[in-house]
Motif scaffolding. Sequence first.
Motif, mmCIF file in Angstrom:
data_model
loop_
_atom_site.group_PDB
_atom_site.id
_atom_site.type_symbol
_atom_site.label_atom_id
_atom_site.label_comp_id
_atom_site.label_asym_id
_atom_site.label_seq_id
_atom_site.Cartn_x
_atom_site.Cartn_y
_atom_site.Cartn_z
ATOM 1 N N PHE A 186 0.817 -1.212 0.000
ATOM 2 C CA PHE A 186 0.000 0.000 0.000
ATOM 3 C C PHE A 186 0.849 1.259 0.000
ATOM 4 O O PHE A 186 0.455 2.276 -0.578
ATOM 5 C CB PHE A 186 -0.967 0.005 1.187
ATOM 6 C CG PHE A 186 -2.159 -0.863 0.973
ATOM 7 C CD1 PHE A 186 -3.032 -0.635 -0.084
ATOM 8 C CD2 PHE A 186 -2.406 -1.937 1.812
ATOM 9 C CE1 PHE A 186 -4.129 -1.447 -0.300
ATOM 10 C CE2 PHE A 186 -3.504 -2.751 1.608
ATOM 11 C CZ PHE A 186 -4.369 -2.504 0.561
ATOM 12 N N GLY A 187 2.020 1.205 0.602
ATOM 13 C CA GLY A 187 2.932 2.348 0.563
ATOM 14 C C GLY A 187 3.401 2.638 -0.856
ATOM 15 O O GLY A 187 3.413 3.791 -1.304
ATOM 16 N N PHE A 215 0.644 6.815 -6.857
ATOM 17 C CA PHE A 215 -0.432 7.762 -7.160
ATOM 18 C C PHE A 215 -0.016 9.195 -6.849
ATOM 19 O O PHE A 215 -0.316 10.119 -7.609
ATOM 20 C CB PHE A 215 -1.706 7.409 -6.380
ATOM 21 C CG PHE A 215 -2.626 6.535 -7.158
ATOM 22 C CD1 PHE A 215 -3.446 7.058 -8.133
ATOM 23 C CD2 PHE A 215 -2.661 5.175 -6.921
ATOM 24 C CE1 PHE A 215 -4.297 6.259 -8.853
ATOM 25 C CE2 PHE A 215 -3.503 4.357 -7.632
ATOM 26 C CZ PHE A 215 -4.329 4.901 -8.608
ATOM 27 N N TYR A 216 0.686 9.382 -5.748
ATOM 28 C CA TYR A 216 1.129 10.719 -5.377
ATOM 29 C C TYR A 216 2.112 11.266 -6.410
ATOM 30 O O TYR A 216 1.995 12.409 -6.845
ATOM 31 C CB TYR A 216 1.784 10.675 -3.993
ATOM 32 C CG TYR A 216 2.394 11.982 -3.579
ATOM 33 C CD1 TYR A 216 1.604 13.039 -3.162
ATOM 34 C CD2 TYR A 216 3.769 12.162 -3.612
ATOM 35 C CE1 TYR A 216 2.159 14.247 -2.789
ATOM 36 C CE2 TYR A 216 4.346 13.359 -3.239
ATOM 37 C CZ TYR A 216 3.538 14.397 -2.828
ATOM 38 O OH TYR A 216 4.096 15.579 -2.460
ATOM 39 N N GLU A 249 3.257 14.934 -11.534
ATOM 40 C CA GLU A 249 3.928 15.109 -12.816
ATOM 41 C C GLU A 249 3.141 16.086 -13.687
ATOM 42 O O GLU A 249 1.966 15.905 -13.941
ATOM 43 C CB GLU A 249 4.065 13.758 -13.532
ATOM 44 C CG GLU A 249 5.032 12.833 -12.839
ATOM 45 C CD GLU A 249 5.155 11.503 -13.543
ATOM 46 O OE1 GLU A 249 4.497 11.306 -14.575
ATOM 47 O OE2 GLU A 249 5.903 10.667 -13.039
ATOM 48 N N ARG A 250 3.823 17.080 -14.141
ATOM 49 C CA ARG A 250 3.185 18.098 -14.958
ATOM 50 C C ARG A 250 3.906 18.269 -16.307
ATOM 51 O O ARG A 250 3.614 19.179 -17.045
ATOM 52 C CB ARG A 250 3.199 19.435 -14.229
ATOM 53 C CG ARG A 250 2.618 19.388 -12.836
ATOM 54 C CD ARG A 250 1.454 20.348 -12.707
ATOM 55 N NE ARG A 250 0.977 20.408 -11.341
ATOM 56 C CZ ARG A 250 -0.039 19.694 -10.896
ATOM 57 N NH1 ARG A 250 -0.658 18.892 -11.701
ATOM 58 N NH2 ARG A 250 -0.425 19.788 -9.648
#
Length: 92
Positions: free
Chosen positions: A62-63, A69-70, A75-76
């Motif tokens: 889960f980590g 996801f974080y 990311e842009r």
Amino acid sequence: PGEPGESAAFARRIDPAREPGLSPEQRRLMAQVEHAQRQRVLQRRLRSRNLLLALGIGAVTFGIYGYTFYSVSQERFLDELEQEAEAARARA
């Protein structure tokens, strides 16, 4: 159980091989019971170890999932590429 300092007869550990009043069948039965008790203790110990291992693996999984996801949400660079492409199209 009588006096507080007196040891109880049921708490006394005996060695079946040295006990004179036991028949071979009684010795065999005592050995089977002791073996079953050892197996039960071993299973309980393994169950707790397996539970701790499963919790550890689940926490790591889960980590990693949460970190992925974080980091993807941060990311842009694709947005920047699209803006540069639109600016190049507008200039052309």
